[in-house]
Enzyme design. Structure first.
Site, PDB file in Angstrom:
ATOM      1  N   GLU A 109       0.517  -0.749   0.508  1.00 38.01           N
ATOM      2  CA  GLU A 109      -0.047   0.194   0.089  1.00 38.01           C
ATOM      3  C   GLU A 109       0.927   1.330   0.307  1.00 38.01           C
ATOM      4  O   GLU A 109       1.907   1.569   1.108  1.00 38.01           O
ATOM      5  CB  GLU A 109      -0.490  -0.355   1.391  1.00 38.01           C
ATOM      6  CG  GLU A 109      -2.074   1.171   1.721  1.00 38.01           C
ATOM      7  CD  GLU A 109      -2.324   0.797   2.914  1.00 38.01           C
ATOM      8  OE1 GLU A 109      -3.149  -0.253   3.481  1.00 38.01           O
ATOM      9  OE2 GLU A 109      -3.057   2.084   3.431  1.00 38.01           O
ATOM     10  N   GLU A 124      -2.727  10.650   2.719  1.00 34.62           N
ATOM     11  CA  GLU A 124      -3.534  11.526   3.891  1.00 34.62           C
ATOM     12  C   GLU A 124      -3.352  13.048   4.487  1.00 34.62           C
ATOM     13  O   GLU A 124      -3.154  12.921   4.225  1.00 34.62           O
ATOM     14  CB  GLU A 124      -3.742  10.797   5.139  1.00 34.62           C
ATOM     15  CG  GLU A 124      -3.127   9.151   4.610  1.00 34.62           C
ATOM     16  CD  GLU A 124      -3.445   8.344   5.875  1.00 34.62           C
ATOM     17  OE1 GLU A 124      -1.874   8.752   6.654  1.00 34.62           O
ATOM     18  OE2 GLU A 124      -3.292   7.059   6.071  1.00 34.62           O
ATOM     19  N   TRP A 166     -12.895   9.588   3.821  1.00 36.75           N
ATOM     20  CA  TRP A 166     -13.755   9.338   5.562  1.00 36.75           C
ATOM     21  C   TRP A 166     -13.666  10.135   6.485  1.00 36.75           C
ATOM     22  O   TRP A 166     -12.949  11.263   6.552  1.00 36.75           O
ATOM     23  CB  TRP A 166     -13.546   8.066   5.766  1.00 36.75           C
ATOM     24  CG  TRP A 166     -12.228   7.696   5.260  1.00 36.75           C
ATOM     25  CD1 TRP A 166     -11.152   7.697   4.316  1.00 36.75           C
ATOM     26  CD2 TRP A 166     -11.658   7.224   6.814  1.00 36.75           C
ATOM     27  NE1 TRP A 166      -9.890   7.739   5.151  1.00 36.75           N
ATOM     28  CE2 TRP A 166      -9.600   7.223   6.863  1.00 36.75           C
ATOM     29  CE3 TRP A 166     -11.600   6.863   7.933  1.00 36.75           C
ATOM     30  CZ2 TRP A 166      -8.393   6.411   7.589  1.00 36.75           C
ATOM     31  CZ3 TRP A 166     -10.915   6.934   8.621  1.00 36.75           C
ATOM     32  CH2 TRP A 166      -9.505   6.248   8.486  1.00 36.75           C
ATOM     33  N   THR A 180      -7.882   6.573  17.501  1.00 32.59           N
ATOM     34  CA  THR A 180      -8.470   6.810  15.057  1.00 32.59           C
ATOM     35  C   THR A 180      -8.117   8.166  15.480  1.00 32.59           C
ATOM     36  O   THR A 180      -8.093   9.206  14.128  1.00 32.59           O
ATOM     37  CB  THR A 180      -9.283   5.104  14.390  1.00 32.59           C
ATOM     38  OG1 THR A 180      -8.797   4.668  15.270  1.00 32.59           O
ATOM     39  CG2 THR A 180      -9.305   6.096  13.092  1.00 32.59           C
TER      40      THR A 180
END
Ligand code: NAG
Ligand code: NAG
Ligand code: NAG
Ligand code: NAG
Ligand code: NAG
Length: 367
Positions: A119, A123, A207, A218
């Site tokens: 990956e 971000e 998101w 998170t």
């Protein structure tokens, strides 16, 4: 620092937190389908829906517009609209012109992901307009210590910026507006063990890492708990370029090592290449858009949806057939019939790409 936080969230959230599942992981299974290759390069201006031969909307609904490009919106809990290429590239380059979303807890993401969970990420955290984040993972191993932050003088949320990533067997480079901000050498990624090196698909999405349902860690990473009343939160993508450094029809894992040397390239023109060199298919969404309002109303209003689509749809396509002239009418009718079936599945929600505001449930875990 953020490593432990994220590890708890992995698997719960979708984009850009190390992916822990794939539909067929070639390191575990021997019968995975080959990856359809890109084998070419292309620039998409997101003023219109890209061909459904090349991109899919994996979660939610993404409108395309001449002025702003593709819009990805978080308006309510659970929204995480996401698009993904249907094809894979095996070493290559992506360039995205993107305006990041503001908003506490909101994450604007660009992710490359392979079937064995290599990956490469960008971000952009809505709470921190001054620093862009880059990250990578090898084989889904949850090492979160390798994320880096990159200062953006003018911020990311007021205008479009050029986020480019290049990838060879020996090196990944991340660029912002033409400036190289990070280099990762393969040897420096756990002695190549964690170096992303298998064919990738590109995903773009937004998101809420700050959703109240997510673990504290998170939300902390995402900058706090998202207040949906402050939304809607929008990320805009004006254009995307993808370049595949390999050429061929398919990529297949030759063994279970997950090394780039184990990837077999099947020669030939890829499906994507063929699609780019033939007339693009109209997406279901565009067909839907082009329906008269009365037809749409009938579809919406009908409890017996299939019947309504059948009648209204037929009326519409018959009109079109008449316009097309007698010679083409028969062919048009046949086409109308198949389009009617497609619209029926649309109404029945089988086409996840365009469900309007009926976002697919469990979107986050889908990717
Ligand atoms: C392989 O499969 C096992 C059992 O299903 C699972 O526990 C493991 O995480 C998988 N490994 C990878 C790399 O996907
Ligand atoms: C934004 O991120 C940078 C780099 O991680 C950090 O130093 C800075 O404190 C963050 N800004 C805010 C407002 O938290
Ligand atoms: C975007 O950045 C890349 C990497 O520096 C560069 O090659 C490319 O030309 C830039 N695109 C535009 C439109 O300036
Ligand atoms: C480095 O790679 C080895 C496999 O060779 C793996 O067992 C280990 O967990 C990796 N280290 C990290 C930090 O991911
Ligand atoms: C691939 O496409 C090119 C035209 O773009 C064609 O000349 C060539 O024959 C094709 N190759 C195969 C294997 O079909």
């Amino acid at each position: 620092m953020i490593s432990r936080y994220l590890a708890t969230a992995a698997g719960l959230v979708g984009l850009a937190v190390a992916q822990t599942t794939s539909s067929c992981n070639p390191l575990n299974e021997t019968d995975c389908d080959p990856n359809p290759a890109f084998g070419t390069n292309h620039y998409w201006h997101f003023n219109e829906t890209p061909s459904t031969d090349l991109w899919e909307t994996t979660v939610g609904y993404v409108p395309y517009d001449n002025d702003v490009g593709a819009t990805f919106t978080v308006e309510a809990q659970g929204d995480s609209p996401t698009i993904r290429t249907l094809f894979y590239f095996f070493f290559g380059r992506t360039e995205m012109h993107l305006k990041a979303s503001p908003g506490i807890g909101i994450v604007s993401s660009m992710m490359w992901l392979s079937d064995d969970l290599d990956e490469v990420d960008w971000e952009l955290l809505g709470y921190n307009n001054s620093y862009a984040t880059t990250n990578y993972f090898g084989k889904g191993r949850e090492d979160f210590s390798v994320a880096e932050s990159h200062y953006m003088k003018d911020g990311m949320q007021d205008d479009y910026h050029n986020y480019t990533t290049t990838w060879t067997s020996s090196m990944i480079e991340w660029y912002i507006d033409g400036d190289k901000v990070r280099t990762l050498k393969a040897d420096d990624a756990n002695s190549t063990q964690n170096y992303p090196q298998t064919p990738m698909r590109l995903s773009i999405g937004i998101w809420a890492g700050g959703d109240p349902s997510l673990p504290d860690g998170t939300r902390e990473w995402a900058g706090g708990t998202t207040d949906y009343t402050k939304g809607p939160f929008n990320m805009y993508v004006k254009s995307v370029t993808v370049e595949d450094y390999s050429s061929g029809k398919e990529y297949t894992y030759g063994d279970q090592t997950g090394t780039w040397k184990s990837i077999d390239i099947t020669a030939g023109n890829s499906t994507a290449y063929e699609a780019l060199h033939t007339t693009p298919k109209k997406s279901t969404a565009e067909k839907w858009e082009s329906l008269p309002t009365a037809t749409k109303t009938a579809v919406y209003a009908s409890g017996a949806g299939a019947a309504a689509v059948g009648l209204a749809g037929l009326a519409f396509f018959f009109l079109r057939a008449r316009r097309a002239g007698n010679a083409e009418a028969a062919a048009a009718n046949e086409k109308a019939e198949s389009e009617r079936h497609e619209l029926m599945s649309f109404k029945n929600g089988e086409d996840t790409a365009n469900q309007g505001h009926e976002y697919s449930s469990g979107g986050w875990s889908r990717l």
